[in-house]
Write a protein that holds these residues in place. Structure first.
Motif, PDB file in Angstrom:
ATOM      1  N   ARG A 432      35.877  38.184  21.205  1.00  0.00           N
ATOM      2  CA  ARG A 432      36.071  36.739  21.290  1.00  0.00           C
ATOM      3  C   ARG A 432      37.433  36.417  21.908  1.00  0.00           C
ATOM      4  O   ARG A 432      37.563  35.483  22.713  1.00  0.00           O
ATOM      5  N   GLN A 433      38.453  37.203  21.524  1.00  0.00           N
ATOM      6  CA  GLN A 433      39.777  37.000  22.096  1.00  0.00           C
ATOM      7  C   GLN A 433      39.792  37.315  23.597  1.00  0.00           C
ATOM      8  O   GLN A 433      40.427  36.606  24.387  1.00  0.00           O
ATOM      9  N   GLU A 434      39.066  38.373  23.991  1.00  0.00           N
ATOM     10  CA  GLU A 434      38.981  38.714  25.409  1.00  0.00           C
ATOM     11  C   GLU A 434      38.284  37.622  26.200  1.00  0.00           C
ATOM     12  O   GLU A 434      38.697  37.280  27.312  1.00  0.00           O
ATOM     13  N   SER A 435      37.227  37.052  25.615  1.00  0.00           N
ATOM     14  CA  SER A 435      36.511  35.973  26.297  1.00  0.00           C
ATOM     15  C   SER A 435      37.413  34.758  26.489  1.00  0.00           C
ATOM     16  O   SER A 435      37.396  34.113  27.552  1.00  0.00           O
ATOM     17  N   ASN A 436      38.227  34.451  25.487  1.00  0.00           N
ATOM     18  CA  ASN A 436      39.150  33.311  25.608  1.00  0.00           C
ATOM     19  C   ASN A 436      40.202  33.571  26.680  1.00  0.00           C
ATOM     20  O   ASN A 436      40.570  32.660  27.452  1.00  0.00           O
ATOM     21  N   LEU A 437      40.695  34.821  26.750  1.00  0.00           N
ATOM     22  CA  LEU A 437      41.684  35.146  27.769  1.00  0.00           C
ATOM     23  C   LEU A 437      41.095  35.051  29.176  1.00  0.00           C
ATOM     24  O   LEU A 437      41.747  34.579  30.117  1.00  0.00           O
ATOM     25  N   ARG A 438      39.858  35.505  29.331  1.00  0.00           N
ATOM     26  CA  ARG A 438      39.210  35.414  30.648  1.00  0.00           C
ATOM     27  C   ARG A 438      39.021  33.949  31.059  1.00  0.00           C
ATOM     28  O   ARG A 438      39.251  33.579  32.215  1.00  0.00           O
ATOM     29  N   ALA A 439      38.624  33.116  30.097  1.00  0.00           N
ATOM     30  CA  ALA A 439      38.429  31.701  30.420  1.00  0.00           C
ATOM     31  C   ALA A 439      39.752  31.032  30.779  1.00  0.00           C
ATOM     32  O   ALA A 439      39.819  30.210  31.711  1.00  0.00           O
ATOM     33  N   LYS A 440      40.818  31.380  30.083  1.00  0.00           N
ATOM     34  CA  LYS A 440      42.127  30.799  30.378  1.00  0.00           C
ATOM     35  C   LYS A 440      42.641  31.263  31.740  1.00  0.00           C
ATOM     36  O   LYS A 440      43.209  30.476  32.514  1.00  0.00           O
ATOM     37  N   ALA A 441      42.442  32.575  32.030  1.00  0.00           N
ATOM     38  CA  ALA A 441      42.872  33.094  33.338  1.00  0.00           C
ATOM     39  C   ALA A 441      42.091  32.445  34.471  1.00  0.00           C
ATOM     40  O   ALA A 441      42.650  32.120  35.533  1.00  0.00           O
ATOM     41  N   LEU A 448      40.998  38.558  35.187  1.00  0.00           N
ATOM     42  CA  LEU A 448      41.402  39.722  34.414  1.00  0.00           C
ATOM     43  C   LEU A 448      40.668  40.948  34.931  1.00  0.00           C
ATOM     44  O   LEU A 448      39.455  40.926  35.168  1.00  0.00           O
ATOM     45  N   VAL A 449      41.413  42.048  35.105  1.00  0.00           N
ATOM     46  CA  VAL A 449      40.850  43.299  35.594  1.00  0.00           C
ATOM     47  C   VAL A 449      41.152  44.364  34.549  1.00  0.00           C
ATOM     48  O   VAL A 449      42.321  44.510  34.144  1.00  0.00           O
ATOM     49  N   PRO A 450      40.155  45.127  34.065  1.00  0.00           N
ATOM     50  CA  PRO A 450      40.429  46.212  33.104  1.00  0.00           C
ATOM     51  C   PRO A 450      41.412  47.221  33.682  1.00  0.00           C
ATOM     52  O   PRO A 450      41.532  47.383  34.911  1.00  0.00           O
ATOM     53  N   VAL A 451      42.094  47.937  32.822  1.00  0.00           N
ATOM     54  CA  VAL A 451      43.115  48.904  33.233  1.00  0.00           C
ATOM     55  C   VAL A 451      42.481  50.015  34.056  1.00  0.00           C
ATOM     56  O   VAL A 451      43.052  50.500  35.050  1.00  0.00           O
ATOM     57  N   GLU A 452      41.260  50.473  33.700  1.00  0.00           N
ATOM     58  CA  GLU A 452      40.629  51.562  34.422  1.00  0.00           C
ATOM     59  C   GLU A 452      40.349  51.150  35.862  1.00  0.00           C
ATOM     60  O   GLU A 452      40.570  51.932  36.818  1.00  0.00           O
ATOM     61  N   GLN A 453      39.865  49.916  36.079  1.00  0.00           N
ATOM     62  CA  GLN A 453      39.575  49.463  37.419  1.00  0.00           C
ATOM     63  C   GLN A 453      40.864  49.200  38.215  1.00  0.00           C
ATOM     64  O   GLN A 453      40.926  49.432  39.422  1.00  0.00           O
ATOM     65  N   ALA A 454      41.885  48.716  37.516  1.00  0.00           N
ATOM     66  CA  ALA A 454      43.151  48.443  38.194  1.00  0.00           C
ATOM     67  C   ALA A 454      43.818  49.719  38.676  1.00  0.00           C
ATOM     68  O   ALA A 454      44.491  49.755  39.699  1.00  0.00           O
TER      69      ALA A 454
END
Length: 455
Positions: A432-441, A448-454
């Protein structure tokens, strides 16, 4: 000898409420005198005073029997109520122990006679609620635990006096090692009292687990060895060790008392024995205590993060192994004042907060909640999240409330603690926190890009 009193006129005309307990009496407890009020139709003089000697307490119980009294209400005044409570309970009376705060805010009742009459009236119309008191066997363990707590406090006082004596001799040992009454600290203090003054020889008594080096410890042991301070140090150390012996005796007595309790699903004869090992190493006292507490509670509460043997032992002494007197976990948490108490008038919330009560069980759970600050468990994450959101005091109360509900569930169901269930809740919170961060970004034009993909 009992004194007779006329009925106080302040209660006339107040008995307009329906009488639900016609066989009720009220007792006002004092240090040297006890006032008892019975219904006016049970005796010519419905109010009598009795001294607090044991034979007079038995006479009080006999008089209540003659007046055909079945239930009695009394305030919990200090410890003066305990002898009379036990005598009345043995005689078959239903004793209602009342919190004095519930009946003190009534104007005009400032005498012992009017006080016992007011208690009798309130109890007869069913307006008094009895305080929770566990069975007598649990109360015996409670007395020992509270006595043990006093012994710990007195032992700590003598530790402070030892540190004061060292300060006066400018010996900085207790600032170099964390525990002056640990293995290294006691060995060095014994060496000092034995006449050793060489700092290098005293520093060699250092245990290998001590972080401070021998050079630092030797430097801290250079001081002014005055005879008067050495005398104070010697007596403080003797007193500390005396209290440690008393604590060992108290722990053995508590362990024996716990062995008399039957587990929820097994008879007394099948009590759990201490685990036997192939070596001759003695089982630790905490291990034996943990085994006994698991047996009487039906679940190992020490598996819960933050709950140590001492806290579980306190919960047993204050509540007992039987939680069935609490209808639900919410009632259990409310009894310990770990949930909000709303003050609402006219549809408007005037005040929201926890009640101020003196509950040792709640204090123990608050201590357990505070220790979750460095825990890697899901409960530790909950406490840190609440602390960042509400602040430390409210976070401690919220975590203690959650611990209370967990303990109630484990004791009433006999299940073992499973941190995986809380880990699942923590995973949902992270998503839920990740979803909120993606919406804010996204709202700010970022992604937001995961560390593995970055990488």
């Amino acid at each position: 000898m009992a004194k007779k009193h006329k009925k106080d006129g302040k209660t006339k005309g107040s008995a307009s409420l329906p009488v639900m307990r016609p066989d009720a009496a009220g007792i006002d407890i004092g240090a040297t005198e006890i006032y008892v009020a019975v219904p006016t139709d049970r005796a010519d003089e419905p109010v009598r005073a009795f001294p607090t000697f044991t034979q007079d307490l038995y006479a009080l119980a006999e008089w209540l029997k003659q007046c055909r009294i079945q239930t009695v209400a009394m305030e919990s005044t200090g410890v003066y109520w305990i002898p009379l409570f036990q005598i009345l309970e043995e005689r078959g009376f239903e004793v209602c122990l009342v919190n004095a705060r519930h009946v003190k805010n009534v104007p005009g009742r400032r005498t012992d006679v009017s006080d016992c009459q007011w208690l009798q009236f309130l109890h007869s119309v069913g307006l008094l609620r009895a305080s929770y008191r566990p069975e007598q066997e649990v109360c015996a363990v409670r007395s020992l635990l509270r006595h043990r707590e006093s012994l710990v406090q007195m032992a700590a006082t003598h530790v402070n006096r030892m540190q004061k004596a060292l300060d006066q001799m400018n010996l900085q040992l207790h600032h170099v090692i964390s525990d002056i009454v640990g293995q290294t600290g006691l060995a060095i203090v014994d060496g000092i009292l034995a006449g050793q003054r060489d700092p290098q020889k005293l520093a060699k008594l250092r245990n290998q687990r001590i972080h401070a080096s021998e050079e630092v410890i030797a430097k801290s042991l250079v001081g002014d060895y005055r005879p008067e301070h050495l005398f104070t140090l010697r007596q403080s150390l003797t007193a500390y060790r005396s209290y440690q012996k008393l604590l060992e005796e108290c722990d053995r007595e508590i362990s024996l008392r716990l062995q008399n309790f039957n587990s929820p699903d097994a008879p007394v004869e099948s009590s759990v024995e201490a685990p036997k090992t192939a070596t001759k190493k003695r089982v630790s006292a905490d291990g034996v205590l943990r085994t006994e507490l698991k047996r009487v509670f039906g679940s190992d509460l020490t598996k819960i993060p933050g709950i140590r043997c001492g806290i579980a032992q306190t919960l047993f002494g204050e509540i007992g192994p039987d939680f069935t007197k609490f209808p639900s976990a919410s009632d259990f948490a409310s009894w310990m004042a770990l949930c909000p108490d709303n003050d609402i008038s006219g549809g408007k919330v005037l005040w929201v907060g926890t009640r101020k009560v003196k509950c040792r069980a709640a204090t123990a759970l608050r201590m357990a909640a505070q220790s979750l600050h460095h825990s890697n468990s899901a409960l530790g994450d909950f406490y840190r999240r609440m602390r960042g959101k509400l602040g430390a005091p409210k976070a401690i109360t919220a975590a203690a409330h959650k611990l209370a509900r967990i303990i109630f569930h484990l004791v009433t169901t006999g299940q073992e603690f499973d941190d995986a269930k809380f880990a699942a809740d923590q995973l949902r919170f992270q998503k839920r926190q990740e979803s909120n961060l993606r919406a804010k970004a996204k709202s700010m034009g970022f992604q937001l890009v995961p560390v593995e993909q970055a990488g």
